[in-house]
Scaffold this active site. Structure first.
Site, PDB file in Angstrom:
ATOM      1  N   GLU A  64      10.510  -0.452  11.143  1.00 31.42           N
ATOM      2  CA  GLU A  64      10.647   0.842  10.467  1.00 31.42           C
ATOM      3  C   GLU A  64      11.790   1.667  11.046  1.00 31.42           C
ATOM      4  O   GLU A  64      12.504   2.356  10.310  1.00 31.42           O
ATOM      5  CB  GLU A  64       9.317   1.602  10.534  1.00 31.42           C
ATOM      6  CG  GLU A  64       8.244   0.947   9.677  1.00 31.42           C
ATOM      7  CD  GLU A  64       6.907   1.657   9.730  1.00 31.42           C
ATOM      8  OE1 GLU A  64       6.401   2.043   8.660  1.00 31.42           O
ATOM      9  OE2 GLU A  64       6.371   1.832  10.837  1.00 31.42           O
TER      10      GLU A  64
ATOM     11  N   GLU B  27       1.104  -4.858  10.687  1.00 36.50           N
ATOM     12  CA  GLU B  27       0.037  -3.865  10.877  1.00 36.50           C
ATOM     13  C   GLU B  27      -1.301  -4.284  10.294  1.00 36.50           C
ATOM     14  O   GLU B  27      -2.367  -3.964  10.854  1.00 36.50           O
ATOM     15  CB  GLU B  27       0.465  -2.515  10.282  1.00 36.50           C
ATOM     16  CG  GLU B  27       1.468  -1.736  11.103  1.00 36.50           C
ATOM     17  CD  GLU B  27       2.908  -2.138  10.836  1.00 36.50           C
ATOM     18  OE1 GLU B  27       3.812  -1.458  11.343  1.00 36.50           O
ATOM     19  OE2 GLU B  27       3.136  -3.146  10.126  1.00 36.50           O
TER      20      GLU B  27
END
Length: 259
Positions: free
Chosen positions: A113, A133
């Site tokens: 990210e 995740e």
């Protein structure tokens, strides 16, 4: 060139008009905790405040970009998210200076990210991106679900987000995520060469190009990140999220309850 400065977790160095920001937590594969996030925020603020710095480079020490969120710190209640600034103080910050990610080794979770929040990516062939995740009961709320489908085909992005599978650097370049591939150990060198090619141009022109190109997506990204929070917050606050963090810290499979 000036001497490197910064905190133990983040080092900065000036290379003429280029500002190199290095995440340096080798004991945690450069995972981001609260202290590191605050140090990154301070480094970005310095980059933005100085007119003599034309390009920034974000990289990691010891052959790793960043393993993402420090899940052990998260399990203790520590957060790598800076209010209004995002993960590592970067992912929700509108940075006016062009920033290049120089990626070696792992760039996982929040590491991917942060790379997505940069304008360009130079990666070594041994680099690996990914949003794992879902393996740990959480989701990538700091750009993974918003920016990844904009940078690579939507169906490929969905596969990566839903499976948590890794994305090797060579495949990432084929998909258009990575600008340049290098031999292992050469990502920063190539990023510096690219940064200096940018920095030799007129500063006002560079600023205008970034502003015009990014304004096409910056508002949409900001709106999408805010909109997603209504779905993301219950997941991050769930018992499964805490279980995922504990399972990671204890090196065991998680036991999901769906709540």
């Amino acid at each position: 060139m000036t001497e490197a400065t910064g905190t133990p977790a983040v080092r900065t160095e000036e290379r003429d008009a280029v500002f190199v920001i290095t995440i340096d937590r080798p004991e945690a594969r450069n995972a981001i905790d609260g202290t590191t996030a605050r140090a990154l925020t301070a480094a970005i603020d310095e980059l933005e405040a100085r007119d003599d710095l034309v390009v920034g480079i974000l990289t990691g020490a010891n052959g790793v970009f960043s393993a993402g969120m420090d899940l052990k710190a998260f399990a203790r209640g520590d957060t790598p998210v800076i209010k209004g600034r995002g993960f590592g103080g970067i992912t929700r910050t509108h940075i006016k200076t062009p920033v290049i990610a120089a990626v070696e080794g792992y760039a996982l979770g929040g590491g991917t990210e942060m790379a997505l929040a940069c304008d360009m990516i130079v990666a070594a062939r041994n680099a690996t991106f990914g949003q794992p995740e879902v393996h740990w009961g959480i989701v990538p709320p700091e750009g993974g679900m918003v920016r990844l489908p904009e940078r690579i085909p939507r169906n490929i992005a969905l596969e990566l987000l839903l499976t948590g599978d890794a994305l090797p650097a060579e495949r990432a370049q084929q998909l258009g995520l990575v600008n340049h591939l290098t031999d292992p150990g050469e990502a920063l060198t190539q990023a510096l060469e690219l940064a200096h090619r940018v920095a030799q141009n007129a500063p006002l022109a560079i600023a205008a190009v970034k502003r015009v190109v990014n304004e096409r997506t910056a508002f949409r990204d900001t709106e999408a990140l805010c909109d997603q929070d209504q779905y993301v917050t219950p997941v991050l606050d769930s018992q499964d999220a805490q279980e995922g963090a504990r399972a990671f810290a204890e090196k065991r499979p998680p036991h999901w309850q769906g709540r």
